[in-house]
Design an enzyme around this catalytic site. Structure first.
Site, PDB file in Angstrom:
ATOM      1  N   GLU A 137       0.810  -1.222   0.000  1.00 16.24           N
ATOM      2  CA  GLU A 137       0.000   0.000   0.000  1.00 16.24           C
ATOM      3  C   GLU A 137       0.846   1.277   0.000  1.00 16.24           C
ATOM      4  O   GLU A 137       0.539   2.244  -0.693  1.00 16.24           O
ATOM      5  CB  GLU A 137      -0.950  -0.002   1.201  1.00 16.24           C
ATOM      6  CG  GLU A 137      -2.114  -0.965   1.088  1.00 16.24           C
ATOM      7  CD  GLU A 137      -1.757  -2.419   1.368  1.00 16.24           C
ATOM      8  OE1 GLU A 137      -2.609  -3.301   1.141  1.00 16.24           O
ATOM      9  OE2 GLU A 137      -0.608  -2.672   1.819  1.00 16.24           O
TER      10      GLU A 137
ATOM     11  N   GLN B 293      -7.803  -2.303  -1.125  1.00 14.04           N
ATOM     12  CA  GLN B 293      -8.711  -3.439  -1.234  1.00 14.04           C
ATOM     13  C   GLN B 293      -9.773  -3.382  -0.143  1.00 14.04           C
ATOM     14  O   GLN B 293     -10.937  -3.685  -0.377  1.00 14.04           O
ATOM     15  CB  GLN B 293      -7.924  -4.752  -1.166  1.00 14.04           C
ATOM     16  CG  GLN B 293      -8.715  -5.924  -1.701  1.00 14.04           C
ATOM     17  CD  GLN B 293      -7.814  -7.122  -1.948  1.00 14.04           C
ATOM     18  OE1 GLN B 293      -7.419  -7.804  -1.013  1.00 14.04           O
ATOM     19  NE2 GLN B 293      -7.505  -7.380  -3.218  1.00 14.04           N
ATOM     20  N   PHE B 294      -9.368  -2.985   1.042  1.00 10.42           N
ATOM     21  CA  PHE B 294     -10.274  -2.657   2.142  1.00 10.42           C
ATOM     22  C   PHE B 294      -9.738  -1.394   2.799  1.00 10.42           C
ATOM     23  O   PHE B 294      -8.516  -1.213   2.900  1.00 10.42           O
ATOM     24  CB  PHE B 294     -10.348  -3.789   3.172  1.00 10.42           C
ATOM     25  CG  PHE B 294     -11.020  -5.036   2.672  1.00 10.42           C
ATOM     26  CD1 PHE B 294     -12.379  -5.221   2.848  1.00 10.42           C
ATOM     27  CD2 PHE B 294     -10.290  -6.009   2.008  1.00 10.42           C
ATOM     28  CE1 PHE B 294     -13.003  -6.365   2.373  1.00 10.42           C
ATOM     29  CE2 PHE B 294     -10.899  -7.153   1.539  1.00 10.42           C
ATOM     30  CZ  PHE B 294     -12.266  -7.343   1.721  1.00 10.42           C
ATOM     31  N   ALA B 295     -10.635  -0.546   3.270  1.00  5.96           N
ATOM     32  CA  ALA B 295     -10.199   0.696   3.918  1.00  5.96           C
ATOM     33  C   ALA B 295      -9.286   0.406   5.103  1.00  5.96           C
ATOM     34  O   ALA B 295      -8.395   1.206   5.412  1.00  5.96           O
ATOM     35  CB  ALA B 295     -11.416   1.498   4.379  1.00  5.96           C
ATOM     36  N   ASP B 296      -9.476  -0.726   5.758  1.00  2.00           N
ATOM     37  CA  ASP B 296      -8.648  -1.094   6.915  1.00  2.00           C
ATOM     38  C   ASP B 296      -7.172  -1.168   6.549  1.00  2.00           C
ATOM     39  O   ASP B 296      -6.301  -0.907   7.380  1.00  2.00           O
ATOM     40  CB  ASP B 296      -9.085  -2.454   7.464  1.00  2.00           C
ATOM     41  CG  ASP B 296     -10.583  -2.568   7.633  1.00  2.00           C
ATOM     42  OD1 ASP B 296     -11.047  -2.702   8.777  1.00  2.00           O
ATOM     43  OD2 ASP B 296     -11.304  -2.530   6.614  1.00  2.00           O
ATOM     44  N   PHE B 297      -6.882  -1.544   5.287  1.00  2.00           N
ATOM     45  CA  PHE B 297      -5.492  -1.753   4.886  1.00  2.00           C
ATOM     46  C   PHE B 297      -4.740  -0.445   4.671  1.00  2.00           C
ATOM     47  O   PHE B 297      -3.530  -0.445   4.414  1.00  2.00           O
ATOM     48  CB  PHE B 297      -5.437  -2.588   3.609  1.00  2.00           C
ATOM     49  CG  PHE B 297      -6.011  -3.982   3.753  1.00  2.00           C
ATOM     50  CD1 PHE B 297      -6.327  -4.512   5.004  1.00  2.00           C
ATOM     51  CD2 PHE B 297      -6.269  -4.752   2.635  1.00  2.00           C
ATOM     52  CE1 PHE B 297      -6.864  -5.782   5.132  1.00  2.00           C
ATOM     53  CE2 PHE B 297      -6.800  -6.024   2.749  1.00  2.00           C
ATOM     54  CZ  PHE B 297      -7.108  -6.542   4.011  1.00  2.00           C
TER      55      PHE B 297
ATOM     56  N   HIS C  76     -11.667  -5.891   8.448  1.00  2.00           N
ATOM     57  CA  HIS C  76     -12.280  -5.632   7.143  1.00  2.00           C
ATOM     58  C   HIS C  76     -13.564  -4.815   7.282  1.00  2.00           C
ATOM     59  O   HIS C  76     -14.371  -4.778   6.349  1.00  2.00           O
ATOM     60  CB  HIS C  76     -12.614  -6.949   6.418  1.00  2.00           C
ATOM     61  CG  HIS C  76     -11.424  -7.767   6.058  1.00  2.00           C
ATOM     62  ND1 HIS C  76     -10.719  -8.506   6.970  1.00  2.00           N
ATOM     63  CD2 HIS C  76     -10.798  -7.955   4.856  1.00  2.00           C
ATOM     64  CE1 HIS C  76      -9.713  -9.127   6.362  1.00  2.00           C
ATOM     65  NE2 HIS C  76      -9.739  -8.803   5.087  1.00  2.00           N
TER      66      HIS C  76
END
Length: 658
Positions: free
Chosen positions: A397, A419-423, A464
């Protein structure tokens, strides 16, 4: 030290000497000024000048160089006036950052130099993006980026070199191995014998060179850059040198063994090259003295001129405005009829139109290519726009956000899909310190959109499902949008691509396939910073965004006796203060609803602003309804209890009963 002039004529060798000597003499003057108390800080590159000067002169003027804070020779070899540099170092208004930053923390498009930030490593990903832009534009350019041996331990180093290797980017990664990271010697920094050996692991070429020999540095970089322009592939170079001064002057060098300093003093790049040119009868004692006299007089004059430059004048409005690239958002109204679309399809439609409308837009993200993305939003995009513009990325990222900024610096627009906001945590530094601060620091736009699939409701658990918009709403320089309906999802996305500022675009995963609505055909935009008042009422107002809008609509539909104004913010940075103030004035009672956790969620900022600016219009305390201050559980029952929706009815009841 052995010098091999090869086919260089005397004029070329003399020019190399002058270019090498000049930054040394500037530094010697800076050390005098430091002792006199006229400057407060200095990071010395004495002993390392051959790397900066030799490599810079090997590059074409139109090619980007990304140096560090010990690379004065890069800036002087690109002919940046010393008065301008000194004004920058002293925080003068005529400096590159207008007094907002110091040292070499700036960029200049005129000289094709992009400076570093204090966090070691992020500049390498920017080099990837700059080189990618050249590659897509079919420019035969190379990009040179510096790093120190200490920063090779950073994840940013690995990510950037790996991306460049996978994408065959024309980047020269130059490691200045100067023996120490502040006080930490190299034997405590890495275990391999030579840092250049790491090239093997990335499947690229690596070279080691005597960094104190300007001819070796110049010849090697010239050869690599020449070949790279024809056949783009990254190269790793380890330049062996030594830091003769402290990390900064205040640090000193007491931790360095005396014999080591003596050994490297004998390898002084300026003195040895000067001796060689005398042996070649290109220089004489008299000519050296004359060159030094000329430089000394020029340096004295330029420095005193810079000292007399104006200090920045305090202007709060200017400071606030300069966080963002100036941009008036022209409204593009829908012209065509509407079609029923899922939330997910509206985003995909907006993305496709953006790609058609902006031929310089590049999309990047994990699995967004042939696979079409984790949620299939870019399905078919490779076939329509090609792999150059729709790029699968390695799982990195930080490097991809940095590459997006590099693309913007070199004339492109860029989108990165988390891919997910968490990442986003893995790319946080690039967003909050590079994207957000670039325009404020040196006036360069960051034309980047980061898409953030966000939110709970799918039993995806703690990693996620987070609603992390508040991490970014408090960061000046970013814009943050969060659409709740398909029509807004498309319009806000297109507006985000029109805006040359960095936009964090939140899209709720739960709504992807569960929500449909009418979406105008063709190209249109929804103004960033403009709320949507969905209904008017008199008893209370509900201010919300994202999935909270649908919770509020469902509750009000089930309780038609409640007369409420419902405000969908749509944009969180900037947000629509006028719409909020009007809603408060009309109703006197305020409920702020959001999916994020309660403590320090964006609702806290809204509540504080309303209390300060709308106090006289309030008939009850501002109430917040938010999710629990815990991580998000996976179990459906626990997740439902976690979410703010489970407390909405009780909170409205308390508000109306006050």
């Amino acid at each position: 030290m052995i010098f091999d002039r090869k086919d260089k004529d005397n004029t070329t060798l003399l020019n190399l000497y002058k270019r090498l000597l000049y930054p040394r003499m500037v530094e010697e003057k800076m050390l005098i000024l430091l002792r006199q108390g006229r400057i407060g800080k200095w990071f010395s590159g004495i002993g390392q000048e051959a790397i900066a000067v030799g490599s810079t002169l090997a590059m074409h003027k139109e090619e980007y160089i990304l140096p560090m804070h010990r690379n004065l020779g890069v800036f002087t070899s690109r002919d940046i006036p010393l008065t301008k540099l000194m004004a920058q170092w002293q925080g003068k208004v005529t400096g590159f950052t207008k007094g907002r930053d110091r040292s070499f923390h700036f960029g200049t498009q005129e000289h094709r130099i992009i400076g570093m930030i204090s966090h070691l490593g992020p500049q390498m990903a920017l080099a990837d993006g700059i080189a990618l832009a050249d590659l897509i534009a079919n420019k035969q350019h190379a990009t040179l980026v510096f790093t120190g041996e200490g920063a090779t331990s950073e994840g940013d180093f690995h990510e950037a070199v790996n991306v460049a290797a996978v994408w065959d980017l024309p980047v020269i990664f130059l490691i200045e191995n100067n023996g120490y990271g502040l006080s930490t010697p190299i034997n405590e920094q890495y275990k391999c014998n030579d840092l250049v050996d790491r090239a093997i692991g990335y499947g690229i070429e690596g070279f080691q060179v005597d960094g104190n020999n300007i001819l070796e540095v110049y010849d090697l970089i010239s050869s690599i850059a020449r070949r790279m322009r024809e056949t783009p592939k990254p190269v790793l170079i380890e330049c062996l040198t030594f830091r003769m001064r402290g990390h900064e002057e205040a640090s000193g060098t007491k931790y360095v063994p005396k014999e080591l300093l003596e050994e490297w003093a004998e390898k002084d790049p300026v003195r040895n090259f000067e001796r060689y040119l005398m042996e070649q009868q290109i220089l004489s004692q008299e000519s050296v003295l004359e060159i030094k006299r000329h430089f000394r007089a020029k340096i004295e004059k330029d420095i005193e001129t810079a000292f007399n430059e104006a200090e920045p004048e305090v202007n709060t409005d200017r400071e606030l405005n300069d966080m963002y690239f100036p941009y008036a958002s022209p409204a593009v109204h829908p012209l065509g009829p509407s079609t029923e679309m899922r939330y997910l399809d509206a985003i995909s439609d907006g993305l496709r139109l953006a790609m058609q409308n902006h031929p310089n837009l590049v999309l990047m993200g994990q699995d967004i290519g042939d696979y079409g993305g984790a949620f299939k939003i870019t399905d078919g995009f490779v076939q329509e726009f090609g792999k150059e513009r729709v790029r699968n990325t390695p799982i990195c990222e930080s490097a991809i956000v940095g590459a997006a900024l590099g693309l913007s610096i070199n004339g492109f627009k860029a989108m990165m899909e988390m891919q997910f906001a968490d990442f986003v945590t893995c790319g946080f530094n690039q967003i909050v310190n590079n994207l957000a601060k670039t325009h404020y620091r040196w006036g360069e736009k960051a034309d980047v959109v980061v898409r953030m699939p966000t939110g709970a409701g799918t039993s995806a658990g703690p990693f996620h499902s987070q609603s992390n918009e508040a991490w970014f709403t408090k960061t000046p320089g970013l814009k943050v949008v969060y659409p709740a309906f398909p029509t807004d999802a498309k319009g806000l996305l297109l507006a985000s691509f029109q805006d040359p500022n960095p936009v964090i675009y939140f899209e709720h995963k739960y709504l992807y396939r569960s929500l449909s609505g009418p979406v105008p055909e063709g190209y249109y935009t929804v103004e960033i910073g403009k709320a949507n008042v969905l209904q008017q009422g008199e008893q209370c107002c509900i201010i919300t965004y994202g999935l909270g809008v649908h919770w509020a609509l469902a509750y009000l539909n089930e309780n038609p006796a409640i007369s409420a104004t419902l405000v969908d913010l749509r944009s969180l940075q900037p947000w629509d203060r006028e719409a909020v103030a009007n809603a408060v004035k009309t109703t006197g009672r305020v409920l702020i609803l959001h999916e994020d956790t309660l403590s320090s969620g964006f609702g806290a900022e809204l509540a504080a602003w309303i209390a300060e600016h709308c106090f006289e219009d309030l008939d009850a305390p501002v109430m917040r309804c938010a999710s629990s201050d815990t991580a998000i559980p996976m179990s459906k029952a626990l997740e439902e209890d976690f979410l703010a929706k489970s407390r909405l009815a009780d909170t409205i009841k308390r508000l109306l009963a006050y």
